[in-house]
Write an enzyme that holds these catalytic residues in place. Structure first.
Site, PDB file in Angstrom:
ATOM      1  N   HIS A  17      38.102  45.710  37.699  1.00  0.00           N
ATOM      2  CA  HIS A  17      38.084  44.782  38.855  1.00  0.00           C
ATOM      3  C   HIS A  17      39.279  43.843  38.732  1.00  0.00           C
ATOM      4  O   HIS A  17      39.272  42.922  37.923  1.00  0.00           O
ATOM      5  CB  HIS A  17      36.785  43.970  38.885  1.00  0.00           C
ATOM      6  CG  HIS A  17      36.659  43.079  40.086  1.00  0.00           C
ATOM      7  ND1 HIS A  17      35.538  43.076  40.903  1.00  0.00           N
ATOM      8  CD2 HIS A  17      37.500  42.157  40.623  1.00  0.00           C
ATOM      9  CE1 HIS A  17      35.703  42.202  41.873  1.00  0.00           C
ATOM     10  NE2 HIS A  17      36.892  41.612  41.728  1.00  0.00           N
ATOM     11  N   HIS A  19      42.686  41.809  40.862  1.00  0.00           N
ATOM     12  CA  HIS A  19      43.491  41.440  42.039  1.00  0.00           C
ATOM     13  C   HIS A  19      44.940  41.338  41.588  1.00  0.00           C
ATOM     14  O   HIS A  19      45.255  40.502  40.731  1.00  0.00           O
ATOM     15  CB  HIS A  19      43.050  40.088  42.598  1.00  0.00           C
ATOM     16  CG  HIS A  19      41.605  40.063  43.010  1.00  0.00           C
ATOM     17  ND1 HIS A  19      41.190  40.314  44.298  1.00  0.00           N
ATOM     18  CD2 HIS A  19      40.475  39.846  42.291  1.00  0.00           C
ATOM     19  CE1 HIS A  19      39.865  40.233  44.358  1.00  0.00           C
ATOM     20  NE2 HIS A  19      39.400  39.953  43.151  1.00  0.00           N
ATOM     21  N   ARG A  21      47.381  41.354  44.168  1.00  0.00           N
ATOM     22  CA  ARG A  21      48.104  40.868  45.364  1.00  0.00           C
ATOM     23  C   ARG A  21      49.234  41.831  45.727  1.00  0.00           C
ATOM     24  O   ARG A  21      49.159  43.014  45.451  1.00  0.00           O
ATOM     25  CB  ARG A  21      48.630  39.432  45.172  1.00  0.00           C
ATOM     26  CG  ARG A  21      47.654  38.460  44.523  1.00  0.00           C
ATOM     27  CD  ARG A  21      46.348  38.302  45.274  1.00  0.00           C
ATOM     28  NE  ARG A  21      45.571  37.186  44.726  1.00  0.00           N
ATOM     29  CZ  ARG A  21      44.259  37.037  44.905  1.00  0.00           C
ATOM     30  NH1 ARG A  21      43.562  37.926  45.594  1.00  0.00           N
ATOM     31  NH2 ARG A  21      43.631  36.004  44.398  1.00  0.00           N
ATOM     32  N   ASN A  45      41.542  43.105  48.883  1.00  0.00           N
ATOM     33  CA  ASN A  45      41.468  41.943  49.789  1.00  0.00           C
ATOM     34  C   ASN A  45      42.837  41.292  50.000  1.00  0.00           C
ATOM     35  O   ASN A  45      43.018  40.113  49.780  1.00  0.00           O
ATOM     36  CB  ASN A  45      40.426  40.917  49.298  1.00  0.00           C
ATOM     37  CG  ASN A  45      40.759  40.315  47.934  1.00  0.00           C
ATOM     38  OD1 ASN A  45      41.440  40.939  47.129  1.00  0.00           O
ATOM     39  ND2 ASN A  45      40.275  39.114  47.691  1.00  0.00           N
ATOM     40  N   LYS A 103      34.889  48.611  48.681  1.00  0.00           N
ATOM     41  CA  LYS A 103      34.450  47.296  48.213  1.00  0.00           C
ATOM     42  C   LYS A 103      33.730  46.593  49.350  1.00  0.00           C
ATOM     43  O   LYS A 103      34.265  46.453  50.451  1.00  0.00           O
ATOM     44  CB  LYS A 103      35.674  46.467  47.780  1.00  0.00           C
ATOM     45  CG  LYS A 103      35.381  45.019  47.397  1.00  0.00           C
ATOM     46  CD  LYS A 103      34.700  44.893  46.038  1.00  0.00           C
ATOM     47  CE  LYS A 103      34.301  43.451  45.740  1.00  0.00           C
ATOM     48  NZ  LYS A 103      35.385  42.629  45.238  1.00  0.00           N
ATOM     49  N   HIS A 140      30.591  42.688  46.082  1.00  0.00           N
ATOM     50  CA  HIS A 140      30.633  41.249  45.806  1.00  0.00           C
ATOM     51  C   HIS A 140      29.221  40.747  46.117  1.00  0.00           C
ATOM     52  O   HIS A 140      28.849  40.629  47.279  1.00  0.00           O
ATOM     53  CB  HIS A 140      31.682  40.530  46.662  1.00  0.00           C
ATOM     54  CG  HIS A 140      31.766  39.067  46.327  1.00  0.00           C
ATOM     55  ND1 HIS A 140      32.836  38.501  45.671  1.00  0.00           N
ATOM     56  CD2 HIS A 140      30.885  38.057  46.508  1.00  0.00           C
ATOM     57  CE1 HIS A 140      32.602  37.211  45.467  1.00  0.00           C
ATOM     58  NE2 HIS A 140      31.424  36.916  45.972  1.00  0.00           N
ATOM     59  N   HIS A 178      31.416  41.412  38.919  1.00  0.00           N
ATOM     60  CA  HIS A 178      31.475  40.074  38.311  1.00  0.00           C
ATOM     61  C   HIS A 178      30.119  39.339  38.321  1.00  0.00           C
ATOM     62  O   HIS A 178      29.984  38.254  38.875  1.00  0.00           O
ATOM     63  CB  HIS A 178      32.567  39.195  38.944  1.00  0.00           C
ATOM     64  CG  HIS A 178      32.694  39.261  40.441  1.00  0.00           C
ATOM     65  ND1 HIS A 178      31.634  39.068  41.282  1.00  0.00           N
ATOM     66  CD2 HIS A 178      33.772  39.485  41.234  1.00  0.00           C
ATOM     67  CE1 HIS A 178      32.062  39.188  42.521  1.00  0.00           C
ATOM     68  NE2 HIS A 178      33.343  39.433  42.526  1.00  0.00           N
ATOM     69  N   LEU A 223      34.704  32.623  42.366  1.00  0.00           N
ATOM     70  CA  LEU A 223      33.438  33.065  42.952  1.00  0.00           C
ATOM     71  C   LEU A 223      33.086  34.433  42.380  1.00  0.00           C
ATOM     72  O   LEU A 223      33.980  35.287  42.292  1.00  0.00           O
ATOM     73  CB  LEU A 223      33.558  33.134  44.482  1.00  0.00           C
ATOM     74  CG  LEU A 223      33.594  31.748  45.145  1.00  0.00           C
ATOM     75  CD1 LEU A 223      33.954  31.856  46.618  1.00  0.00           C
ATOM     76  CD2 LEU A 223      32.259  31.018  44.977  1.00  0.00           C
ATOM     77  N   ASP A 251      38.353  40.485  37.150  1.00  0.00           N
ATOM     78  CA  ASP A 251      38.448  39.685  38.373  1.00  0.00           C
ATOM     79  C   ASP A 251      39.605  38.689  38.271  1.00  0.00           C
ATOM     80  O   ASP A 251      39.555  37.622  38.885  1.00  0.00           O
ATOM     81  CB  ASP A 251      37.128  38.956  38.679  1.00  0.00           C
ATOM     82  CG  ASP A 251      37.088  38.406  40.107  1.00  0.00           C
ATOM     83  OD1 ASP A 251      37.805  38.941  40.971  1.00  0.00           O
ATOM     84  OD2 ASP A 251      36.341  37.444  40.347  1.00  0.00           O
ATOM     85  N   HIS A 255      46.326  32.718  42.229  1.00  0.00           N
ATOM     86  CA  HIS A 255      46.696  31.914  43.399  1.00  0.00           C
ATOM     87  C   HIS A 255      47.787  30.966  42.917  1.00  0.00           C
ATOM     88  O   HIS A 255      47.713  30.480  41.772  1.00  0.00           O
ATOM     89  CB  HIS A 255      45.510  31.068  43.892  1.00  0.00           C
ATOM     90  CG  HIS A 255      44.395  31.880  44.480  1.00  0.00           C
ATOM     91  ND1 HIS A 255      44.383  32.292  45.794  1.00  0.00           N
ATOM     92  CD2 HIS A 255      43.252  32.357  43.936  1.00  0.00           C
ATOM     93  CE1 HIS A 255      43.267  32.987  46.033  1.00  0.00           C
ATOM     94  NE2 HIS A 255      42.561  33.049  44.916  1.00  0.00           N
ATOM     95  N   ALA A 267      39.358  29.856  45.541  1.00  0.00           N
ATOM     96  CA  ALA A 267      38.565  30.415  44.439  1.00  0.00           C
ATOM     97  C   ALA A 267      39.354  31.527  43.774  1.00  0.00           C
ATOM     98  O   ALA A 267      39.932  32.368  44.452  1.00  0.00           O
ATOM     99  CB  ALA A 267      37.258  30.967  44.977  1.00  0.00           C
TER     100      ALA A 267
HETATM  101  C1  NCD Z   1      38.908  36.477  44.421  1.00  0.00           C
HETATM  102  C2  NCD Z   1      40.295  36.350  45.039  1.00  0.00           C
HETATM  103  O1  NCD Z   1      40.931  35.308  44.894  1.00  0.00           O
HETATM  104  O2  NCD Z   1      40.752  37.321  45.644  1.00  0.00           O
HETATM  105  N1  NCD Z   1      38.448  35.173  44.039  1.00  0.00           N
HETATM  106  C3  NCD Z   1      37.504  34.883  43.133  1.00  0.00           C
HETATM  107  O3  NCD Z   1      37.162  33.710  42.983  1.00  0.00           O
HETATM  108  N2  NCD Z   1      36.950  35.816  42.390  1.00  0.00           N
HETATM  109  C4  NCD Z   1      37.990  37.151  45.373  1.00  0.00           C
HETATM  110  C5  NCD Z   1      36.734  37.648  44.725  1.00  0.00           C
HETATM  111  O4  NCD Z   1      36.755  38.575  43.921  1.00  0.00           O
HETATM  112  O5  NCD Z   1      35.669  37.097  45.020  1.00  0.00           O
HETATM  113 ZN    ZN Z   2      37.416  39.866  42.690  1.00  0.00          ZN
END
Ligand code: NCD
Ligand code: ZN
Length: 361
Positions: A17, A19, A21, A45, A103, A140, A178, A223, A251, A255, A267
Site C-alpha cells: 500500500h 502513494h 503521487r 488517488n 481500491k 479504505h 491500514h 487517515l 501507506d 504531502h 492527512a
Molecule cells: C492518503 C493520501 O494522502 O493519499 N492519506 C492518508 O492519510 N493515509 C490517503 C489514504 O490512504 O487514506
Molecule cells: Zn493510503
C-alpha cells in the site's frame, strides 16, 4: 541481559500500500521505496484518479521511467473504483497485466477520495465481476459520515459496510487497508477465507497521543487517524503473532510541508525513507523480529498469488538521525521521525537511493 541481533537479512520485501503521487513529487519519493522494496502496490488517488486500465498502465510507465538508473522495482497497480466504474473495466484490468484489483475509497473518507463510491451497492456489478475474475478489492475501511466520531469510523465501517459486503460476495478477495483498531484485528482474525489486512508503521509505533505531543503535530496526522494504546497493542500482537492474514503496507503518503503545516492540513504520513527500518523497530519492541520477514516478504505476495521476491536486503541495528526535511521539487517534505533517531538502517543502500539535499531544513 540478553541483546537481540544486530543484523537481519530478509528476502526483498513488498509494500502492498503505497502513494508515490506523480511528477516531481514522484521523482523525490520513489527512490526511497525502490531502495527497500522489490515491488509496491501503487495507490490510484491521483488528481484526477486512475480509474481505467489505460490510465493505470500509463501511470505504471511513468513510475518505471522515474526510477533511478539501474534500480529494479516493480510497480503493481490498482484502479480507483467509482460509482460509474463499468464491469467491463474489471475484464480489461484482468487482461492488462500487473493490475491486481480496485481500491474502494468511500467518497469523502480521505485525501483525494471525492470521486469515490457513494454507496457500496452502486458497484455491485463490478464487485461481482471482480469476484469471478479473481481481482482483489482493497478497502479504505472508514465511513465518511461526519457525524460519526472520527475514532469510531473504522469500527462502524466494519459493521455497516465490510461485514455485509464480505457475506454478499463470499468469494471476493478483500484487503482491509491500514487497519488501526482492535476491532479491525478481531474482524480479520474471525473473517472468512480471502480476507487480509495491511498494517502501517505509524499504527504500530504510535498512538493518538503522538498527535498532541507538546503541541499539535500535523506530521502525525493520517487517515485512519492514530488510535488508542490498546488498539496499537492489538495491532502489534497481531503482526508479531505471525498470522498470514496480516502483511506490510506502509501507506507512505507524501504531502508538501505547506500542505501539512496549515490551518486545514492534509492527512498522510511520509515513511518511505525508513519504512522497513521502522517496522523492524516495532517488531523488535515485542520480541518478534523473526516474524518481520514473513510479514514483509511472504504474506502479501502469497495473498495476491505472486511469486515471492528473490534477492535480499540487510538491516543493521545502528541508529541514525532522520533529516529534518527532504527535498521535494520546490517544496520540502517532512518525513516520519523528522530530526529524530531510527534504530535500524539498511546496509549497502544503493547509489541514488537518497536524493541530494536530504539534510537541509
Ligand atoms: C492518503 C493520501 O494522502 O493519499 N492519506 C492518508 O492519510 N493515509 C490517503 C489514504 O490512504 O487514506
Ligand atoms: Zn493510503
Amino acid at each position: 541481559m540478553s541483546t537481540g541481533p544486530t543484523t537481519i537479512t530478509l528476502r526483498r520485501p513488498d509494500d502492498m500500500h503505497l502513494h508515490v503521487r506523480d511528477g516531481e513529487m514522484m521523482r523525490a519519493v520513489l527512490p526511497f521505496t525502490a531502495a527497500r522494496f522489490a515491488r509496491a502496490l501503487i495507490m490510484p488517488n491521483l488528481k484526477p484518479p486512475v480509474t481505467s486500465t489505460r490510465q493505470a498502465l500509463e501511470y505504471r510507465r511513468r513510475i518505471l521511467q522515474a526510477l533511478p538508473a539501474g534500480v529494479r522495482f516493480e510497480p503493481l497497480m490498482t484502479l480507483y473504483l467509482t460509482d460509474r466504474t463499468e464491469p467491463a473495466e474489471a475484464d480489461r484490468a484482468r487482461a492488462g497485466g500487473g493490475i491486481l484489483g480496485f481500491k474502494l475509497y468511500p467518497a469523502g473518507a480521505t485525501t483525494h477520495s471525492d470521486a469515490g463510491v457513494t454507496d457500496i451497492r452502486r458497484v455491485d456489478a463490478v464487485l461481482s465481476r471482480m469476484e469471478e475474475t479473481g481481482l482483489v478489492l482493497q478497502v479504505h475501511g472508514e465511513v465518511a459520515d461526519p457525524d460519526v466520531d472520527i475514532f469510531e469510523r473504522e469500527a462502524r465501517f466494519i459493521d455497516t459496510v465490510l461485514s455485509p459486503l464480505a457475506a454478499r460476495f463470499p468469494r471476493l478477495r478483500i484487503v482491509f487497508e491500514h487497519i488501526s483498531t482492535r476491532a479491525a484485528v478481531q474482524f480479520v482474525l474471525c473473517a472468512r477465507e480471502g480476507i487480509a489486512a495491511t498494517v502501517t508503521p505509524q499504527h504500530l509505533l504510535m498512538n493518538r497521543n503522538a498527535l498532541f505531543a507538546g503541541g499539535l503535530r500535523p506530521h502525525h496526522y493520517c487517515l485512519p487517524v492514530l488510535k488508542s494504546e490498546a488498539d496499537r497493542e492489538s495491532l502489534l500482537a497481531a503482526v508479531a503473532g505471525g498470522n498470514r492474514r496480516f502483511f506490510l503496507g506502509t501507506d507512505s503518503a507524501p504531502h508538501g510541508r505547506a500542505a501539512k503545516e496549515a490551518a486545514c492540513g492534509c492527512a498522510g504520513i511520509f515513511s518511505a525513507h525508513a519504512a522497513l527500518e521502522l517496522y523492524a523497530e516495532a517488531f523488535e519492541a515485542v520480541g518478534g523480529l523473526e516474524r518481520l520477514e514473513p510479514f514483509a516478504c511472504e504474506h502479501g505476495a502469497d495473498f495476491y498469488g505472486l511469486a515471492r521476491n528473490s534477492g535480499q536486503i540487510r538491516l543493521i541495528k545502528k541508529p541514525w538521525e532522520v533529516p529534518a526535511s527532504l527535498p521535494c521539487g520546490a517544496d520540502r517534505l517532512v518525513p516520519l521521525r523528522s530530526g529524530e533517531r531510527v534504530a535500524w538502517q539498511v546496509a549497502d543502500e544503493p547509489p541514488g537511493a537518497t536524493p541530494a539535499g536530504a539534510a537541509g531544513r
